[in-house]
Write an enzyme that holds these catalytic residues in place. Structure first.
Site, mmCIF file in Angstrom:
data_model
loop_
_atom_site.group_PDB
_atom_site.id
_atom_site.type_symbol
_atom_site.label_atom_id
_atom_site.label_comp_id
_atom_site.label_asym_id
_atom_site.label_seq_id
_atom_site.Cartn_x
_atom_site.Cartn_y
_atom_site.Cartn_z
ATOM 1 N N GLU A 1 68.919 -3.666 -39.602
ATOM 2 C CA GLU A 1 69.982 -4.371 -40.310
ATOM 3 C C GLU A 1 71.081 -3.391 -40.727
ATOM 4 O O GLU A 1 70.791 -2.410 -41.420
ATOM 5 C CB GLU A 1 69.411 -5.096 -41.538
ATOM 6 C CG GLU A 1 68.440 -6.201 -41.154
ATOM 7 C CD GLU A 1 67.952 -7.011 -42.343
ATOM 8 O OE1 GLU A 1 68.305 -6.675 -43.502
ATOM 9 O OE2 GLU A 1 67.217 -7.978 -42.137
ATOM 10 N N HIS B 1 70.801 -11.967 -43.543
ATOM 11 C CA HIS B 1 69.909 -11.690 -44.684
ATOM 12 C C HIS B 1 70.451 -12.345 -45.961
ATOM 13 O O HIS B 1 70.696 -11.675 -46.977
ATOM 14 C CB HIS B 1 69.741 -10.187 -44.887
ATOM 15 C CG HIS B 1 68.445 -9.828 -45.563
ATOM 16 N ND1 HIS B 1 67.722 -8.721 -45.258
ATOM 17 C CD2 HIS B 1 67.746 -10.450 -46.549
ATOM 18 C CE1 HIS B 1 66.640 -8.651 -46.014
ATOM 19 N NE2 HIS B 1 66.629 -9.699 -46.813
#
Length: 545
Positions: free
Chosen positions: A261, A279
């Site tokens: 990420e 997220h």
């Protein structure tokens, strides 16, 4: 004044909570680089982070005064918990702060992937009207497989039932009794994957759960099934998922979390049947406010009162139990310090037995307190409730917690058994009244002594004159006896005298006592926080003098 570094963005209420506490300095620097973090941590007692800041072992090496790390969120993936534990740093999180937000986002992803909403939105925005192309699936009557029935999983299941879904679940950590009470049907993971129309994941990322949904697991799912992951990146093998979607072995997927990420090379970019969000499960104004204020309160309470709440690397004691347990924890620490000065040889095993009124919810903390008292004598670095058990295991010391089943002569009893290559030493204590701790046995000999100050232990043949000789010798050296307790195994057998003295026993006097006829052994015990100069670190595993 302890200083708290906040290295990620948090709400103004959280910052104000710390500043209003009094006695705490707040350093709010939400744009720190990784290199800047190391420098900024110098002299800090606490660090508050969200998900951006990575607290690595290297960062922790530069944080000599750090006592606590607070993560404003559920997971602690961005904190090296093992490195923090080694250094005695408490790691806290807010396990329930974003539960509702995460559950609601999961339902949003379920609906989006069932009805193809993102793709339909893009189609309309591009000027097309393709009603026949976007035929979705209803949730009512479908089977939802929930993998991980913790806080978030339970909330998702409750909302799914409101949509008329049948809920099945897999969670190896749910007890049989809890499973029976749950409205969900519990199944092994392969059976759940074969049966479910939708599968949603709600497990932490561990070595056991990494890629728990891989090629083999995806092959078990029906071609019309859909997969949702709003838990942690890495639970799903993204490459295997992409292959299954491309081959039509799976209808669709929705991902809020990713193995890296932000993702560097995401195989799902061109897949219309995949819904992707960055997220966002915990990203609601309500959740962010709640977790930020909660972690600020937890860090404040730890710094000012020493109260750890939601610590992931220290034994938890219910607040209702803590006050009742305090005298027992103090006694346990004293027993550990006592053992450090009378146990011999290389330590192999520590057993702690609790009986009677010792609160059940505090027994893990009792064991840790014993270890803390023991290792403090030998180590120069911090020894506390966070790292005491880790220090023992690192040195190959086995730990056992025993619930006493046999009746005792005391309303409560903590017995410590230290076993080494030189033998076994047992020391036990009790708490009279509300807070009157006493050490009451050593290797079967009974006596009664307060666990404080300077003690002299003399084991001798049980015959007249020896106790008088010890008293005379102490008097000649101007050492006053404050209290004395005597025990013996039988008349004419072996006896022990435990004397509380006003000043430490000189080494030459200890040697003189040992040389007298009838004396078996002599030990001087100091029950201050650190009894005498610490031994070299490599001596800590040797088990005492």
């Amino acid at each position: 004044m302890p200083r708290v570094l906040i290295s990620d963005e948090v709400s103004a209420r959280a910052i104000e909570c710390l500043r209003r506490a009094g006695g705490i300095e707040v350093d709010y620097r939400p744009t720190l680089s990784a290199a800047g973090l190391r420098d900024a941590l110098a002299g800090c007692a606490a660090l508050v982070v969200r998900s951006r800041t990575k607290v690595t072992a290297g960062v922790l090496e530069a944080a000599d005064g750090l006592l606590v790390i607070g993560r404003a969120g559920t997971g602690v993936d961005n904190v090296d918990v093992e490195a923090a534990t080694r250094r005695g740093v408490v790691v806290m999180n807010v396990p329930g702060g974003n539960t509702i937000s995460a559950a609601e986002h999961t339902l949003a992803m379920l609906l989006a992937v069932a009805r193809g909403i993102p793709a339909a939105d893009r189609s309309v925005r591009s000027g097309r009207w393709e009603r026949g192309r976007f035929v979705g699936a209803e949730l009512e009557g479908k089977v939802l497989g929930v993998v991980g029935l913790g806080r978030i999983g339970r909330e998702v299941a409750a909302r799914a039932r409101a949509f008329g879904m049948e809920v099945i679940a897999h969670d190896p950590f749910v007890s049989a009794e809890e499973a029976e009470r749950s409205p969900a049907t519990f199944l092994p993971l392969p059976d759940l994957l074969r049966r479910a129309d939708f599968v949603t994941l709600h497990t932490p990322l561990t070595s056991e759960t990494r890629h728990m949904i891989g090629a083999e697991e995806l092959a078990l799912m029906r071609p019309e099934a859909r997969l949702v992951n709003c838990a942690r990146g890495g639970i799903v093998d993204e490459a295997a998922l992409a292959r299954a979607l491309e081959a039509g072995r799976l209808a669709a997927a929705a991902l809020d979390v990713f193995e890296q990420e932000p993702p560097a090379d995401l195989p799902f970019r061109g897949m219309e049947q995949v819904v992707l969000t960055p997220h966002l499960a915990a990203s609601t104004a309500e959740a962010q406010e709640k977790v930020a204020v909660s972690i600020a309160e937890q860090v404040r309470d730890y710094l000012l009162e020493g109260v750890p709440r939601n610590a992931v690397n220290a034994p938890a004691v219910d607040p209702k139990v803590r006050e009742t347990a305090a005298p027992f924890l103090d006694l346990a620490e004293s027993l550990g310090r006592f053992q450090a000065q009378v146990a011999e040889g290389r330590l192999r095993e520590v057993a702690v037995e609790c009986g009677g009124e010792v609160p059940e919810g505090a027994r893990a903390s009792v064991t840790v307190a014993v270890l803390k008292g023991y290792f403090e004598r030998f180590l120069t670095g911090p020894v506390n409730a966070v790292n005491a058990a880790w220090i023992a295991r690192e040195r190959g010391v086995r730990l056992r917690e025993i619930q006493a089943t046999e009746p005792h002569d005391y309303r409560n009893l903590i017995a410590t058994v230290f076993e080494s290559d030189a033998g076994r030493r047992t020391i036990a204590g009790t708490v009279f009244g509300r807070n009157l701790p006493r050490v009451v046995t050593l290797d079967g000999f009974r006596f009664d002594v307060r666990p404080e100050g300077e003690l002299l232990l003399v084991s001798n043949d049980d015959r007249p004159g020896i106790v008088g000789m010890v008293g005379t010798l102490l008097g000649e050296h101007q050492i006053n006896i404050a209290h004395m307790s005597l025990g013996r195994d039988r008349a004419g057998g072996q006896a022990i005298a435990v004397l509380q003295i006003d000043t430490p026993l000189p080494g030459d006097l200890a040697a003189e006592l040992r040389s007298r006829p009838g004396i078996t052994w002599v030990r001087a015990v100091s029950l201050g926080r650190r009894a005498g100069p610490p031994a070299a670190p490599d001596e800590a595993s040797a088990g005492g003098p």
